[in-house]
Design an enzyme around this catalytic site. Structure first.
Site, PDB file in Angstrom:
ATOM      1  N   VAL A  63       7.063  -9.136 -15.800  1.00  7.21           N
ATOM      2  CA  VAL A  63       6.145 -10.215 -15.986  1.00  7.21           C
ATOM      3  C   VAL A  63       4.978  -9.996 -17.118  1.00  7.21           C
ATOM      4  O   VAL A  63       4.620 -11.064 -17.426  1.00  7.21           O
ATOM      5  CB  VAL A  63       5.317 -10.441 -14.604  1.00  7.21           C
ATOM      6  CG1 VAL A  63       6.250 -11.107 -13.386  1.00  7.21           C
ATOM      7  CG2 VAL A  63       4.564  -9.545 -14.164  1.00  7.21           C
ATOM      8  N   ASN A  89       3.383 -13.558  -7.482  1.00 11.27           N
ATOM      9  CA  ASN A  89       2.772 -12.349  -6.456  1.00 11.27           C
ATOM     10  C   ASN A  89       2.966 -10.847  -7.064  1.00 11.27           C
ATOM     11  O   ASN A  89       2.250 -10.279  -6.480  1.00 11.27           O
ATOM     12  CB  ASN A  89       3.866 -12.621  -5.325  1.00 11.27           C
ATOM     13  CG  ASN A  89       4.107 -11.575  -4.221  1.00 11.27           C
ATOM     14  OD1 ASN A  89       3.070 -11.131  -3.694  1.00 11.27           O
ATOM     15  ND2 ASN A  89       5.004 -10.490  -4.621  1.00 11.27           N
ATOM     16  N   SER A 141      -6.364 -10.848  -3.648  1.00 13.47           N
ATOM     17  CA  SER A 141      -6.827 -10.069  -2.718  1.00 13.47           C
ATOM     18  C   SER A 141      -7.850  -9.967  -1.918  1.00 13.47           C
ATOM     19  O   SER A 141      -8.912 -10.408  -2.683  1.00 13.47           O
ATOM     20  CB  SER A 141      -6.445  -8.591  -3.015  1.00 13.47           C
ATOM     21  OG  SER A 141      -6.615  -7.497  -2.217  1.00 13.47           O
ATOM     22  N   TYR A 156      -8.046  -2.487  -9.969  1.00 13.05           N
ATOM     23  CA  TYR A 156      -7.422  -3.513  -8.999  1.00 13.05           C
ATOM     24  C   TYR A 156      -8.339  -4.430  -8.362  1.00 13.05           C
ATOM     25  O   TYR A 156      -7.968  -5.765  -8.657  1.00 13.05           O
ATOM     26  CB  TYR A 156      -6.699  -2.875  -7.989  1.00 13.05           C
ATOM     27  CG  TYR A 156      -6.049  -3.597  -6.925  1.00 13.05           C
ATOM     28  CD1 TYR A 156      -4.755  -3.932  -7.101  1.00 13.05           C
ATOM     29  CD2 TYR A 156      -6.535  -4.014  -5.530  1.00 13.05           C
ATOM     30  CE1 TYR A 156      -4.061  -4.642  -6.305  1.00 13.05           C
ATOM     31  CE2 TYR A 156      -5.960  -4.883  -4.846  1.00 13.05           C
ATOM     32  CZ  TYR A 156      -4.425  -4.997  -5.100  1.00 13.05           C
ATOM     33  OH  TYR A 156      -3.956  -5.951  -4.373  1.00 13.05           O
ATOM     34  N   ALA A 158     -10.876  -5.553  -9.822  1.00 12.54           N
ATOM     35  CA  ALA A 158     -11.516  -6.510 -11.035  1.00 12.54           C
ATOM     36  C   ALA A 158     -10.355  -7.556 -11.343  1.00 12.54           C
ATOM     37  O   ALA A 158     -10.648  -8.554 -11.599  1.00 12.54           O
ATOM     38  CB  ALA A 158     -11.906  -5.541 -12.132  1.00 12.54           C
ATOM     39  N   SER A 159      -9.290  -6.893 -11.269  1.00 11.39           N
ATOM     40  CA  SER A 159      -8.004  -7.664 -11.500  1.00 11.39           C
ATOM     41  C   SER A 159      -7.947  -8.821 -10.485  1.00 11.39           C
ATOM     42  O   SER A 159      -7.716 -10.173 -11.008  1.00 11.39           O
ATOM     43  CB  SER A 159      -6.613  -6.843 -11.746  1.00 11.39           C
ATOM     44  OG  SER A 159      -6.281  -6.512 -10.460  1.00 11.39           O
ATOM     45  N   LYS A 160      -8.226  -8.517  -9.346  1.00  8.93           N
ATOM     46  CA  LYS A 160      -7.993  -9.559  -8.178  1.00  8.93           C
ATOM     47  C   LYS A 160      -8.979 -10.647  -8.285  1.00  8.93           C
ATOM     48  O   LYS A 160      -8.816 -11.474  -7.803  1.00  8.93           O
ATOM     49  CB  LYS A 160      -7.815  -8.941  -6.876  1.00  8.93           C
ATOM     50  CG  LYS A 160      -6.353  -8.068  -6.729  1.00  8.93           C
ATOM     51  CD  LYS A 160      -5.347  -8.969  -6.784  1.00  8.93           C
ATOM     52  CE  LYS A 160      -3.780  -7.971  -6.633  1.00  8.93           C
ATOM     53  NZ  LYS A 160      -2.881  -9.014  -6.806  1.00  8.93           N
TER      54      LYS A 160
HETATM   55  P1  NAD Z   1       4.738  -4.123  -3.236  1.00  4.65           P
HETATM   56  O1  NAD Z   1       4.253  -3.066  -4.037  1.00  4.65           O
HETATM   57  O2  NAD Z   1       5.344  -3.875  -1.860  1.00  4.65           O
HETATM   58  O3  NAD Z   1       5.606  -5.095  -3.997  1.00  4.65           O
HETATM   59  C1  NAD Z   1       5.284  -5.529  -5.329  1.00  4.65           C
HETATM   60  C2  NAD Z   1       6.373  -5.982  -6.156  1.00  4.65           C
HETATM   61  O4  NAD Z   1       6.175  -6.238  -7.431  1.00  4.65           O
HETATM   62  C3  NAD Z   1       7.507  -4.837  -6.262  1.00  4.65           C
HETATM   63  O5  NAD Z   1       8.838  -5.223  -5.752  1.00  4.65           O
HETATM   64  C4  NAD Z   1       7.400  -4.471  -7.652  1.00  4.65           C
HETATM   65  O6  NAD Z   1       8.818  -3.924  -8.361  1.00  4.65           O
HETATM   66  C5  NAD Z   1       7.131  -5.792  -8.346  1.00  4.65           C
HETATM   67  N1  NAD Z   1       6.438  -5.670  -9.760  1.00  4.65           N
HETATM   68  C6  NAD Z   1       5.533  -4.717 -10.177  1.00  4.65           C
HETATM   69  N2  NAD Z   1       5.282  -4.785 -11.273  1.00  4.65           N
HETATM   70  C7  NAD Z   1       6.032  -5.718 -11.662  1.00  4.65           C
HETATM   71  C8  NAD Z   1       6.220  -6.197 -13.093  1.00  4.65           C
HETATM   72  N3  NAD Z   1       5.585  -5.683 -14.043  1.00  4.65           N
HETATM   73  N4  NAD Z   1       7.195  -7.328 -13.261  1.00  4.65           N
HETATM   74  C9  NAD Z   1       7.973  -7.771 -12.150  1.00  4.65           C
HETATM   75  N5  NAD Z   1       7.676  -7.327 -10.829  1.00  4.65           N
HETATM   76  C10 NAD Z   1       6.848  -6.417 -10.830  1.00  4.65           C
HETATM   77  O7  NAD Z   1       3.383  -5.063  -2.831  1.00  4.65           O
HETATM   78  P2  NAD Z   1       2.760  -5.987  -2.014  1.00  4.65           P
HETATM   79  O8  NAD Z   1       2.137  -5.400  -0.813  1.00  4.65           O
HETATM   80  O9  NAD Z   1       4.121  -6.792  -1.383  1.00  4.65           O
HETATM   81  O10 NAD Z   1       2.013  -7.000  -2.513  1.00  4.65           O
HETATM   82  C11 NAD Z   1       2.124  -8.335  -3.142  1.00  4.65           C
HETATM   83  C12 NAD Z   1       1.082  -8.915  -3.761  1.00  4.65           C
HETATM   84  O11 NAD Z   1       0.086  -9.032  -2.797  1.00  4.65           O
HETATM   85  C13 NAD Z   1       0.433  -8.032  -4.959  1.00  4.65           C
HETATM   86  O12 NAD Z   1      -0.147  -8.742  -6.011  1.00  4.65           O
HETATM   87  C14 NAD Z   1      -0.603  -7.340  -4.262  1.00  4.65           C
HETATM   88  O13 NAD Z   1      -1.492  -6.699  -4.898  1.00  4.65           O
HETATM   89  C15 NAD Z   1      -1.139  -8.426  -3.225  1.00  4.65           C
HETATM   90  N6  NAD Z   1      -1.924  -7.794  -2.092  1.00  4.65           N
HETATM   91  C16 NAD Z   1      -1.180  -6.919  -1.278  1.00  4.65           C
HETATM   92  C17 NAD Z   1      -2.067  -6.419   0.007  1.00  4.65           C
HETATM   93  C18 NAD Z   1      -1.572  -5.388   0.889  1.00  4.65           C
HETATM   94  O14 NAD Z   1      -2.165  -5.022   1.568  1.00  4.65           O
HETATM   95  N7  NAD Z   1      -0.200  -4.922   0.704  1.00  4.65           N
HETATM   96  C19 NAD Z   1      -3.262  -7.021   0.032  1.00  4.65           C
HETATM   97  C20 NAD Z   1      -3.863  -7.792  -0.926  1.00  4.65           C
HETATM   98  C21 NAD Z   1      -3.024  -8.231  -1.783  1.00  4.65           C
END
Ligand code: NAD
Length: 250
Positions: A63, A89, A141, A156, A158-160
């Site tokens: 992305v 996502n 997040s 992280y 700041a990005s969110k």
């Molecule tokens: P995860 O790490 O399990 O999955 C993230 C996916 O994104 C992976 O499959 C990875 O390969 C893909 N990815 C990473 N960089 C990429 C790129 N440059 N291009 C394409 N794909 C890419 O994460 P998750 O826990 O499922 O989180 C999903 C989203 O939810 C994220 O944005 C995360 O910040 C947010 N989030 C997660 C949580 C949590 O507690 N797990 C809490 C709040 C927010």
């Protein structure tokens, strides 16, 4: 079948929240494409869908790379004809204490979590605006909410927070045809949180009034709502799905 006849592209959907969202969307009738860096995860998601009699198409891409995003959008349109829903996502976190944190950590985190959203949204909106319809859901997040930073992940957090700001601006620029909203998950059981020490996870559970971490499906259901026609009159908003973690103690 809340997404019957809709087409949806979900980034970072090779595992975790994105994978759960892709499967839920397909169950709700959407034709779903997933975009991820890693093909292995996407193969598993596509195989799981197939076992359920559903079809999910994988698009390999990064992305943060404008050319790759444009190519994936072209391939998506060639396969599905239109794009109704984009779920931004894909996200990364690089935990490191303040004095060990580097500018490179910041650059990598902002590239995926913020600029990646912009690139995918810009590429998708080029198709959505002429269609005069579309839904974009950006994933922030709990850490992006004003009072809720966390030690070791300042870039992280700041990005969110930035995701919430860019969502509001995009909602204005793409109105009245495209709705742009944020879903902000609380602590969720995925490979992102799996490496956290048990004590940290216990605190996350204790801090949530609903006394558990989210399953990826809990978050997927909120994303489904924001992507569906049920959210037709909502734009520029944040839906926090955190089990009450952000509620203040008296
Ligand atoms: P995860 O790490 O399990 O999955 C993230 C996916 O994104 C992976 O499959 C990875 O390969 C893909 N990815 C990473 N960089 C990429 C790129 N440059 N291009 C394409 N794909 C890419 O994460 P998750 O826990 O499922 O989180 C999903 C989203 O939810 C994220 O944005 C995360 O910040 C947010 N989030 C997660 C949580 C949590 O507690 N797990 C809490 C709040 C927010």
């Amino acid at each position: 079948m809340r997404l019957k006849d809709k087409t949806a592209l979900i980034t970072g959907a090779g595992r975790g929240i994105g994978a759960a969202t892709a499967l839920l969307f397909a169950e709700e009738g959407a034709r779903v494409g997933i975009l991820d860096l890693r093909p292995e995860g996407m193969d598993k998601v596509a195989a799981t869908a197939q076992q359920k009699g559903l079809a999910i198409k994988a698009f390999r891409g990064d992305v943060t790379q404008k050319d790759q995003v444009a190519r994936v959008l072209e391939e998506f349109i060639a396969a599905f004809g239109r794009i109704d829903i984009l779920v931004n996502n894909a996200g990364i976190v690089i935990p490191r204490p303040f004095f060990e944190k580097t500018a490179e950590d910041w650059e990598k985190t902002l590239a995926v979590n913020v600029i990646g959203i912009f690139l995918c949204a810009q590429a998708a909106a080029r198709y959505m605006l002429p269609q005069k319809s579309g839904k974009i859901v950006n994933i922030s997040s709990i850490r992006g909410i004003d009072h809720c930073g966390r030690e070791g992940v300042m870039d992280y957090s700041a990005s969110k927070t930035a995701v919430i700001g860019l969502t509001k601006t995009m909602a204005k620029e793409l109105a009245p045809y495209v709705n742009v909203n944020t879903v902000a998950p609380g602590h969720t059981k995925t490979e992102m949180t799996a490496p956290l020490p048990e004590e940290v996870k216990r605190n996350m559970i204790e801090g949530a009034y609903l006394k558990r971490m989210a399953e990826p499906e809990d978050i997927a259901k909120a994303i489904l709502f924001m992507a569906s026609n049920d959210a037709d009159f909502i734009t520029g908003q944040v839906l926090l799905v955190d089990g009450g973690f952000s509620l203040k103690r008296t």
